[in-house]
Write a protein that holds these residues in place. Structure first.
Motif, PDB file in Angstrom:
ATOM      1  N   HIS A 139      43.366  80.336 -97.437  1.00 24.25           N
ATOM      2  CA  HIS A 139      42.605  79.423 -96.581  1.00 24.25           C
ATOM      3  C   HIS A 139      41.903  80.235 -95.502  1.00 24.25           C
ATOM      4  O   HIS A 139      42.565  80.936 -94.744  1.00 24.25           O
ATOM      5  N   ASP A 140      40.583  80.139 -95.415  1.00 23.34           N
ATOM      6  CA  ASP A 140      39.909  80.878 -94.332  1.00 23.34           C
ATOM      7  C   ASP A 140      39.790  79.980 -93.092  1.00 23.34           C
ATOM      8  O   ASP A 140      40.033  78.774 -93.156  1.00 23.34           O
TER       9      ASP A 140
ATOM     10  N   GLN B  75      37.483  78.628 -91.519  1.00 25.85           N
ATOM     11  CA  GLN B  75      36.560  77.490 -91.588  1.00 25.85           C
ATOM     12  C   GLN B  75      37.120  76.336 -92.420  1.00 25.85           C
ATOM     13  O   GLN B  75      36.472  75.306 -92.563  1.00 25.85           O
TER      14      GLN B  75
ATOM     15  N   LYS C  55      37.835  76.601 -95.639  1.00 27.03           N
ATOM     16  CA  LYS C  55      37.523  76.759 -97.055  1.00 27.03           C
ATOM     17  C   LYS C  55      38.716  77.389 -97.761  1.00 27.03           C
ATOM     18  O   LYS C  55      39.396  78.245 -97.199  1.00 27.03           O
TER      19      LYS C  55
ATOM     20  N   TYR D 183      40.174  79.385-101.071  1.00 29.82           N
ATOM     21  CA  TYR D 183      39.885  80.174-102.269  1.00 29.82           C
ATOM     22  C   TYR D 183      41.145  80.200-103.131  1.00 29.82           C
ATOM     23  O   TYR D 183      42.188  80.649-102.673  1.00 29.82           O
TER      24      TYR D 183
END
Lengths: 246, 143
Positions: free
Chosen positions: A55-56, A58, A60, A62
């Motif tokens: 989880h980044d 922002q 988002k 992956y």
């Protein structure tokens, strides 16, 4: 970010193909993910597949799945990837450097086509003598152990590990039975020493350590792998012994 | 006895090479294996086979954990080759041999012994690494 995800996945894949424990793989992915700036890192590793979700900041996510195809035990490589990930999370090296190192490690061939069988033969000798064999039996076990490793290394690639083990033990038992007609050998001790080079020692140790750290799936699957290889070795020897009229 | 200890050293060292231990650590692997085998040989008289294997496996595991911390290596670097001399390969082999020769009673006896020996090794490793894990967790987080 996309690049970092690939990097983390490669590190995990490399560890798994070399036979690392699951706890180490997951710890490495977690450590590298945090260092790369992901806020949440989830990973699930098994000996045959790797799932990573990053989880980044922002929000988002992956998620990647990587199928792992069996590799060879290589503790040195595990140690190198381990220290790379530590250096990366300590900020001592950049992602680029990690990538370059990982690529180098991936390509570094084993390149020890003759020394490995020879040294393995030394192991077979040691085992035969440890089990109470004479020096002659040790010597024969060592030579046959070398031969077995040479044969098995030719089979690597196209054949599964189980078949390699079975063929190797047939060769060992056959050659030693044959030599037993000319030399005064205790064939049990000699065969035992020679087939020890095929024993799945690394798989057994990692299986125990996986089970201990609560990794039931990989612990059980690795125990099964070790058991199947051991049975294959036994079957190979058994076939030769029963053909030779005991 | 000295020959036996040397052979334990040789077995661990060569198998360390087979498992591709970092080149700088292979001799240490041999020393761990040789010491484990020595403990087994010494303890076998009074502790019996299973007890001696347990004691030897514990020794190997303790040494591996200490060396791994001192030389900044994963524990398996020392543990895997070090445990090799203790693996009940001969018992497993004789088990199979008995079954092939249709001596099922002897085969089952040997099978149970093999399982006990394998269990002793596993117990030695498990107890030691759990202790070390708890110990290092209280000292500092992580490993």
């Amino acid at each position: 970010m996309e690049e970092l995800v690939g990097l983390i996945l490669t590190a995990g894949e490399l560890l798994l193909t070399c036979g690392a424990e699951m706890a180490r793989v997951e710890e490495t992915i977690e450590r590298m993910g945090r260092a790369a700036g992901f806020v949440q890192v989830e990973s699930y590793a098994t000996p045959t597949g790797l799932f990573v979700s990053l989880h980044d900041p922002q929000g988002k996510v992956y998620t990647r799945v990587k199928r792992i195809r069996g590799g060879q035990s290589n503790i040195a490589l595990i140690a190198e990837v381990n220290s790379l990930s530590r250096a990366f999370s300590a900020g001592e090296i950049t992602a680029q450097e990690v990538r370059r190192e990982l690529e180098r490690l991936q390509q570094a061939g084993t390149g020890d086509s003759l020394t490995r069988p020879l040294i393995g033969g030394g192991g077979a000798l040691a085992f035969a003598v440890m089990m109470g064999g004479t020096w002659l039996e040790g010597l024969v076990a060592g030579l046959v152990g070398t031969l077995v490793l040479l044969v098995v290394s030719r089979l690597e690639g196209p054949f599964p590990k189980v078949l390699q083990a079975a063929v190797g033990s047939v060769v060992a038992a056959g050659v030693i039975r044959g030599l037993g007609r000319f030399l005064a050998l205790n064939s049990n001790v000699t065969i035992l020493g020679a087939v020890m080079v095929l024993a799945p020692g690394m798989v057994i140790t990692t299986a125990i350590r996986d089970l201990l750290s609560g990794e039931l799936v990989s612990g059980l699957s690795r125990s099964a792998e070790a058991l199947v290889i051991a049975v294959a070795i036994a079957a190979g020897v058994a076939v030769v012994l029963s053909l030779g009229g005991s | 006895m000295l020959v036996q200890v040397g052979m334990g050293f040789l077995a661990a060292l060569t198998f360390g090479y087979i498992f591709r231990v970092p080149a700088s650590q292979t001799v240490r692997c041999g020393v761990v294996g040789g010491l484990g085998w020595t403990v087994f040989l010494v303890a076998e008289q009074s502790w019996g086979e299973v007890g001696a294997v347990f004691l030897a496996a514990t020794t190997v595991a303790v040494l591996s954990e200490i060396l791994a911390r001192r030389h900044h290596q994963p524990v398996i670097v020392f543990l895997t080759p070090g445990i090799i001399p203790l693996v009940p390969g001969s018992k497993a082999y004789l088990t199979m041999l008995s079954f092939v020769q249709k001596d099922y009673t002897q085969g089952v006896v040997l099978l149970v012994t093999t399982l006990f020996l394998a269990g002793a090794i596993a117990a030695g490793i498990i107890i030691t690494s759990s202790l070390f894990r708890n110990f290092s967790r209280t000292k500092r987080m992580g490993r």
